[in-house]
Design a protein around this motif. Sequence first.
Motif, PDB file in Angstrom:
ATOM      1  N   GLY A  68       2.347   5.084 -45.804  1.00 54.74           N
ATOM      2  CA  GLY A  68       3.653   5.619 -46.196  1.00 54.74           C
ATOM      3  C   GLY A  68       3.739   5.844 -47.693  1.00 54.74           C
ATOM      4  O   GLY A  68       4.258   6.868 -48.153  1.00 54.74           O
ATOM      5  N   ALA A  69       3.220   4.899 -48.464  1.00 57.74           N
ATOM      6  CA  ALA A  69       3.229   5.037 -49.919  1.00 57.74           C
ATOM      7  C   ALA A  69       2.408   6.241 -50.357  1.00 57.74           C
ATOM      8  O   ALA A  69       2.832   7.002 -51.233  1.00 57.74           O
ATOM      9  CB  ALA A  69       2.701   3.756 -50.573  1.00 57.74           C
ATOM     10  N   ALA A  70       1.263   6.443 -49.726  1.00 53.74           N
ATOM     11  CA  ALA A  70       0.420   7.593 -50.069  1.00 53.74           C
ATOM     12  C   ALA A  70       1.107   8.905 -49.701  1.00 53.74           C
ATOM     13  O   ALA A  70       1.075   9.875 -50.465  1.00 53.74           O
ATOM     14  CB  ALA A  70      -0.928   7.482 -49.367  1.00 53.74           C
ATOM     15  N   ARG A  71       1.732   8.944 -48.530  1.00 49.95           N
ATOM     16  CA  ARG A  71       2.430  10.153 -48.087  1.00 49.95           C
ATOM     17  C   ARG A  71       3.517  10.547 -49.080  1.00 49.95           C
ATOM     18  O   ARG A  71       3.610  11.700 -49.499  1.00 49.95           O
ATOM     19  CB  ARG A  71       3.018   9.937 -46.693  1.00 49.95           C
ATOM     20  N   TRP A  72       4.316   9.582 -49.516  1.00 52.79           N
ATOM     21  CA  TRP A  72       5.397   9.895 -50.459  1.00 52.79           C
ATOM     22  C   TRP A  72       4.871  10.166 -51.858  1.00 52.79           C
ATOM     23  O   TRP A  72       5.482  10.910 -52.618  1.00 52.79           O
ATOM     24  CB  TRP A  72       6.483   8.827 -50.429  1.00 52.79           C
ATOM     25  N   HIS A  97       7.963   4.821 -53.213  1.00 54.81           N
ATOM     26  CA  HIS A  97       6.513   4.608 -53.208  1.00 54.81           C
ATOM     27  C   HIS A  97       6.183   3.137 -53.486  1.00 54.81           C
ATOM     28  O   HIS A  97       5.406   2.513 -52.751  1.00 54.81           O
ATOM     29  CB  HIS A  97       5.861   5.526 -54.248  1.00 54.81           C
ATOM     30  N   HIS A  98       6.797   2.577 -54.521  1.00 54.96           N
ATOM     31  CA  HIS A  98       6.530   1.178 -54.880  1.00 54.96           C
ATOM     32  C   HIS A  98       7.052   0.218 -53.818  1.00 54.96           C
ATOM     33  O   HIS A  98       6.396  -0.793 -53.516  1.00 54.96           O
ATOM     34  CB  HIS A  98       7.116   0.856 -56.254  1.00 54.96           C
ATOM     35  N   ALA A  99       8.211   0.516 -53.244  1.00 53.79           N
ATOM     36  CA  ALA A  99       8.761  -0.344 -52.194  1.00 53.79           C
ATOM     37  C   ALA A  99       7.835  -0.360 -50.975  1.00 53.79           C
ATOM     38  O   ALA A  99       7.620  -1.420 -50.365  1.00 53.79           O
ATOM     39  CB  ALA A  99      10.156   0.132 -51.802  1.00 53.79           C
ATOM     40  N   LEU A 100       7.286   0.791 -50.636  1.00 56.42           N
ATOM     41  CA  LEU A 100       6.358   0.853 -49.502  1.00 56.42           C
ATOM     42  C   LEU A 100       5.069   0.095 -49.796  1.00 56.42           C
ATOM     43  O   LEU A 100       4.537  -0.608 -48.918  1.00 56.42           O
ATOM     44  CB  LEU A 100       6.066   2.308 -49.140  1.00 56.42           C
ATOM     45  N   LEU A 101       4.571   0.219 -51.018  1.00 60.90           N
ATOM     46  CA  LEU A 101       3.383  -0.560 -51.392  1.00 60.90           C
ATOM     47  C   LEU A 101       3.658  -2.052 -51.302  1.00 60.90           C
ATOM     48  O   LEU A 101       2.820  -2.820 -50.797  1.00 60.90           O
ATOM     49  CB  LEU A 101       2.935  -0.206 -52.812  1.00 60.90           C
ATOM     50  N   ASP A 102       4.849  -2.468 -51.778  1.00 61.05           N
ATOM     51  CA  ASP A 102       5.221  -3.889 -51.720  1.00 61.05           C
ATOM     52  C   ASP A 102       5.266  -4.403 -50.285  1.00 61.05           C
ATOM     53  O   ASP A 102       4.995  -5.577 -50.037  1.00 61.05           O
ATOM     54  CB  ASP A 102       6.561  -4.130 -52.396  1.00 61.05           C
ATOM     55  N   ARG A 103       5.606  -3.521 -49.351  1.00 60.24           N
ATOM     56  CA  ARG A 103       5.667  -3.897 -47.930  1.00 60.24           C
ATOM     57  C   ARG A 103       4.304  -3.823 -47.260  1.00 60.24           C
ATOM     58  O   ARG A 103       4.163  -4.189 -46.096  1.00 60.24           O
ATOM     59  CB  ARG A 103       6.611  -2.958 -47.178  1.00 60.24           C
TER      60      ARG A 103
END
Length: 90
Positions: free
Chosen positions: A75-79, A64-70
Motif C-alpha cells: 500500500g505504501a509503495a502504491r501511494w 505513505h508513512h502511516a502505511l509503512l508504520d502499519r
Amino acid sequence: MGEDQRLVEARRAYERRAWGDARNHLLAVADAGELAVADLERLGVAAHLSGHGDVATDALERLHHALLDRGDVDGAARWAVWLAIILFQQ
C-alpha cells in the motif's frame, strides 16, 4: 459541528464526489487530531481532484508513512507511485 459529525459529512461528500466539501471537512477534522489511514487517502484524493496539490501531496505523504508504520509495504509503495505522478503533474 463536532469532529465526529464533520467526519461523517466528509465521508458522505467523498461518496458524492463533492471533492471540495470532502477536502474542507477532512481538513477540519485533521486540524483537531489525526486522521485514520482511510481518511488520509480520502483527503489526498479529494484535495487532488479539487485542485489543491499542496494539500494532496501532504496528505499522501502522511498516508505513505502511516502505511509503512502499519507494515503495509504494498500500500505504501502504491501511494508513493501516485504521489510521484501528482508531483510530476505540478
